[in-house]
Write a protein that holds these residues in place. Structure first.
Motif, PDB file in Angstrom:
ATOM      1  N   ILE A 135       0.983  -0.910   0.410  1.00  0.00           N
ATOM      2  CA  ILE A 135       0.327  -0.025   0.411  1.00  0.00           C
ATOM      3  C   ILE A 135       1.304   1.001  -0.272  1.00  0.00           C
ATOM      4  O   ILE A 135       1.188   1.945  -0.529  1.00  0.00           O
ATOM      5  CB  ILE A 135      -1.235  -0.115   1.151  1.00  0.00           C
ATOM      6  N   GLU A 136       1.838   1.198   0.477  1.00  0.00           N
ATOM      7  CA  GLU A 136       2.660   2.766   0.714  1.00  0.00           C
ATOM      8  C   GLU A 136       3.841   2.207  -0.617  1.00  0.00           C
ATOM      9  O   GLU A 136       3.744   2.976  -0.997  1.00  0.00           O
ATOM     10  CB  GLU A 136       4.087   2.353   1.833  1.00  0.00           C
ATOM     11  N   TYR A 137       4.311   1.584  -1.338  1.00  0.00           N
ATOM     12  CA  TYR A 137       4.244   1.539  -2.186  1.00  0.00           C
ATOM     13  C   TYR A 137       3.651   2.227  -3.609  1.00  0.00           C
ATOM     14  O   TYR A 137       3.951   2.683  -4.504  1.00  0.00           O
ATOM     15  CB  TYR A 137       4.951   0.193  -3.047  1.00  0.00           C
ATOM     16  N   VAL A 138       2.355   1.613  -4.033  1.00  0.00           N
ATOM     17  CA  VAL A 138       1.497   2.264  -4.414  1.00  0.00           C
ATOM     18  C   VAL A 138       1.041   3.357  -4.311  1.00  0.00           C
ATOM     19  O   VAL A 138       0.965   5.225  -5.233  1.00  0.00           O
ATOM     20  CB  VAL A 138       0.407   1.064  -4.627  1.00  0.00           C
ATOM     21  N   LEU A 139       0.809   4.290  -2.868  1.00  0.00           N
ATOM     22  CA  LEU A 139       1.098   5.749  -3.052  1.00  0.00           C
ATOM     23  C   LEU A 139       2.013   6.079  -3.221  1.00  0.00           C
ATOM     24  O   LEU A 139       1.553   7.383  -3.834  1.00  0.00           O
ATOM     25  CB  LEU A 139       0.691   5.469  -0.754  1.00  0.00           C
ATOM     26  N   ARG A 140       2.897   5.614  -2.704  1.00  0.00           N
ATOM     27  CA  ARG A 140       4.396   7.057  -2.913  1.00  0.00           C
ATOM     28  C   ARG A 140       4.796   6.631  -4.635  1.00  0.00           C
ATOM     29  O   ARG A 140       4.830   8.117  -4.710  1.00  0.00           O
ATOM     30  CB  ARG A 140       5.311   5.843  -2.764  1.00  0.00           C
ATOM     31  N   GLU A 141       4.083   5.715  -5.653  1.00  0.00           N
ATOM     32  CA  GLU A 141       4.066   5.818  -6.812  1.00  0.00           C
ATOM     33  C   GLU A 141       3.251   6.812  -7.101  1.00  0.00           C
ATOM     34  O   GLU A 141       3.532   7.415  -8.165  1.00  0.00           O
ATOM     35  CB  GLU A 141       4.571   4.492  -7.976  1.00  0.00           C
ATOM     36  N   ALA A 142       2.471   6.864  -6.947  1.00  0.00           N
ATOM     37  CA  ALA A 142       1.091   7.662  -7.826  1.00  0.00           C
ATOM     38  C   ALA A 142       0.943   9.175  -7.216  1.00  0.00           C
ATOM     39  O   ALA A 142       1.044  10.395  -8.329  1.00  0.00           O
ATOM     40  CB  ALA A 142      -0.398   7.212  -7.181  1.00  0.00           C
ATOM     41  N   THR A 143       1.676   9.132  -5.457  1.00  0.00           N
ATOM     42  CA  THR A 143       1.938  10.388  -5.132  1.00  0.00           C
ATOM     43  C   THR A 143       3.841  10.896  -6.645  1.00  0.00           C
ATOM     44  O   THR A 143       3.101  12.250  -6.878  1.00  0.00           O
ATOM     45  CB  THR A 143       2.429  10.614  -3.946  1.00  0.00           C
TER      46      THR A 143
END
Length: 65
Positions: free
Chosen positions: A33-41
């Motif tokens: 979840i942190e990875y997906v959020l970081r990439e989207a951000t």
């Protein structure tokens, strides 16, 4: 870097999908979840630091060399 803890309410079907995806990537659900959020951000230009967009291919020289 200290991490911030917070409660996340998430639809069970979405969680199951994230869980399968995380397993495919050999990550925990939390890390994924942190990875997906970081990439989207980053992609949205909201996270400071280098742009992680896909590198552009260089065009070959006009003279063919």
């Amino acid at each position: 870097m200290a991490k911030k803890n917070f409660a996340l309410r998430i639809d069970p079907k979405l969680y199951e999908a994230l869980e399968r995806w995380a397993q495919d990537e050999f990550r925990s659900v939390n890390a994924h979840i942190e990875y997906v959020l970081r990439e989207a951000t980053r992609k949205a230009g909201r996270l400071p630091g280098p742009n992680v967009a896909a590198p552009q291919e260089e065009e070959p020289p006009a003279d063919g060399s």
